[in-house]
Write a protein that holds these residues in place. Sequence first.
Motif, PDB file in Angstrom:
ATOM      1  N   HIS A   1       0.825  -1.209   0.000  1.00 29.95           N
ATOM      2  CA  HIS A   1       0.000   0.000   0.000  1.00 29.95           C
ATOM      3  C   HIS A   1       0.861   1.263   0.000  1.00 29.95           C
ATOM      4  CE1 HIS A   1      -3.551  -2.512   1.014  1.00 29.95           C
ATOM      5  NE2 HIS A   1      -4.215  -1.496   0.482  1.00 29.95           N
TER       6      HIS A   1
ATOM      7  N   LYS B   1      -3.669  -2.915 -12.692  1.00 29.36           N
ATOM      8  CA  LYS B   1      -4.868  -3.659 -12.304  1.00 29.36           C
ATOM      9  C   LYS B   1      -4.690  -4.203 -10.885  1.00 29.36           C
ATOM     10  CE  LYS B   1      -8.791  -5.877 -12.964  1.00 29.36           C
ATOM     11  NZ  LYS B   1     -10.089  -5.158 -13.065  1.00 29.36           N
TER      12      LYS B   1
ATOM     13  N   GLU C   1      -5.325  -1.564  -8.332  1.00 33.31           N
ATOM     14  CA  GLU C   1      -6.773  -1.339  -8.202  1.00 33.31           C
ATOM     15  C   GLU C   1      -7.381  -2.405  -7.292  1.00 33.31           C
ATOM     16  OE1 GLU C   1      -8.540  -1.320 -12.039  1.00 33.31           O
ATOM     17  OE2 GLU C   1      -7.400   0.416 -12.761  1.00 33.31           O
ATOM     18  N   ARG C   2      -6.992  -3.650  -7.506  1.00 28.30           N
ATOM     19  CA  ARG C   2      -7.509  -4.735  -6.672  1.00 28.30           C
ATOM     20  C   ARG C   2      -7.025  -4.608  -5.232  1.00 28.30           C
ATOM     21  NH1 ARG C   2      -6.014 -10.305  -9.219  1.00 28.30           N
ATOM     22  NH2 ARG C   2      -6.845 -10.908  -7.168  1.00 28.30           N
TER      23      ARG C   2
ATOM     24  N   GLU D   1      -6.492  -1.916  -3.575  1.00 27.03           N
ATOM     25  CA  GLU D   1      -7.324  -0.914  -2.900  1.00 27.03           C
ATOM     26  C   GLU D   1      -8.661  -1.493  -2.462  1.00 27.03           C
ATOM     27  OE1 GLU D   1      -6.841   3.511  -3.712  1.00 27.03           O
ATOM     28  OE2 GLU D   1      -6.891   2.637  -5.731  1.00 27.03           O
ATOM     29  N   ARG D   2      -9.133  -2.514  -3.165  1.00 25.63           N
ATOM     30  CA  ARG D   2     -10.400  -3.165  -2.800  1.00 25.63           C
ATOM     31  C   ARG D   2     -10.174  -4.344  -1.860  1.00 25.63           C
ATOM     32  NH1 ARG D   2     -11.052  -3.247  -8.543  1.00 25.63           N
ATOM     33  NH2 ARG D   2     -11.054  -5.530  -8.488  1.00 25.63           N
ATOM     34  N   ASN D   3      -8.930  -4.537  -1.421  1.00 25.73           N
ATOM     35  CA  ASN D   3      -8.560  -5.697  -0.594  1.00 25.73           C
ATOM     36  C   ASN D   3      -8.863  -7.006  -1.307  1.00 25.73           C
ATOM     37  OD1 ASN D   3      -7.602  -4.247   1.683  1.00 25.73           O
ATOM     38  ND2 ASN D   3      -9.719  -3.835   2.292  1.00 25.73           N
ATOM     39  N   ASP D   4      -8.748  -6.987  -2.625  1.00 30.13           N
ATOM     40  CA  ASP D   4      -9.022  -8.164  -3.441  1.00 30.13           C
ATOM     41  C   ASP D   4      -7.720  -8.917  -3.740  1.00 30.13           C
ATOM     42  OD1 ASP D   4     -10.122 -10.036  -5.167  1.00 30.13           O
ATOM     43  OD2 ASP D   4     -10.143  -8.667  -6.893  1.00 30.13           O
TER      44      ASP D   4
END
Length: 353
Positions: A44, A329, A332-333, A335-338
């Motif tokens: 992060h 990509k 981006e994931r 940030e979504r905790n994906d």
Amino acid sequence: MEGRKVVAWAAKDTSGIPSPYSFTLRKTGPEDVVFKVLYCGMDHTDLHQMRNEIHSTNYPLVPGHEVVGEVVELGSEVKKFKIGDMVGVGCIVGSCGECLSCKSNIDQYCNNRIFTYNGIYKDGRPTQGGFSSAMVVHQRFAVRIPEKLAPEQAAPLLCPGVTAYSPLKQFNGCGHKVFKAGFLGLGGVGHLGVLIAKAMEHHVTVISTSEKKREEALEHLRADAFLVSSNVAEMEEAVNSLDYILDTVPAVHPLQSYLPLLRVDGKLLSVGVAPKPLQFDAVDMILGKKTITGSFIGSMEETQEILDFWAEKGLSSMIEVVKMDYVNKAFERMERNDVRYRFMVDVSGNNLE
């Protein structure tokens, strides 16, 4: 060697979107190690730095501070490594070498520490991270990757792994006592902390705000218990039950909800950087002789220790390996905790250009 050209991906403005970039490494000094980057973890912090959200960013910025690679060149005075060795570099690549922290082998607390990227090296050049085909680093700030540890497995240990290990090592090898441990947050640092504590034979309780991570904690990470902080009855039953809590949450959260869980003389170990001040009730501290303490990454010695510990215990990091052209990509994931629980960039398997 002067002027080794490397290719990389760098953020070039506050959009924080990395794209191809090339630059020249500094001249190899007598105690420097040059290595070909194989894998680099994603954090992060990379995202915040690329967007100029913390530590005023100097662009172009090559991120990455969980870096593993193969030594390809050595300075004339390097005795620690040989050509072909696997090495790792974490969050810092320099310090003053003269202060009490440096002389005590805790360089990470040196006021003049040099971060792996977005820092200024002693020759005035900006430091650049592991999203590049090669790096040069002083031998003091490189660690040896154990032979039986895969490079992609080693990389997460260089930041989140040692961040968890450094405060937990004080509870390791203390006779026959079984420590009761609590973990706040089950992300990159938290999941590694749970694995480390279990390997130290601690009794581990994962504390979460909801039921969502119960199966993950108990079935996949083999935690001993799971506690939902919003469940008043569960929290009351757990009062005075824990020897320590590792707090990895990087957001504002109520410490007064968790301090009662600690036994007398218990410790709350804070490693998550919240964007605003946290609050607690002094009465909880005073009546229970409790401590709130912080810890920042780990020393070079501790970084080597966690790598050796991980290899000795046969542990596995939970990672997802991606190519360099997928990093935007992946951010981006993230940030979504994906992601479970760390993206790892296969740097050597890419055409960075």
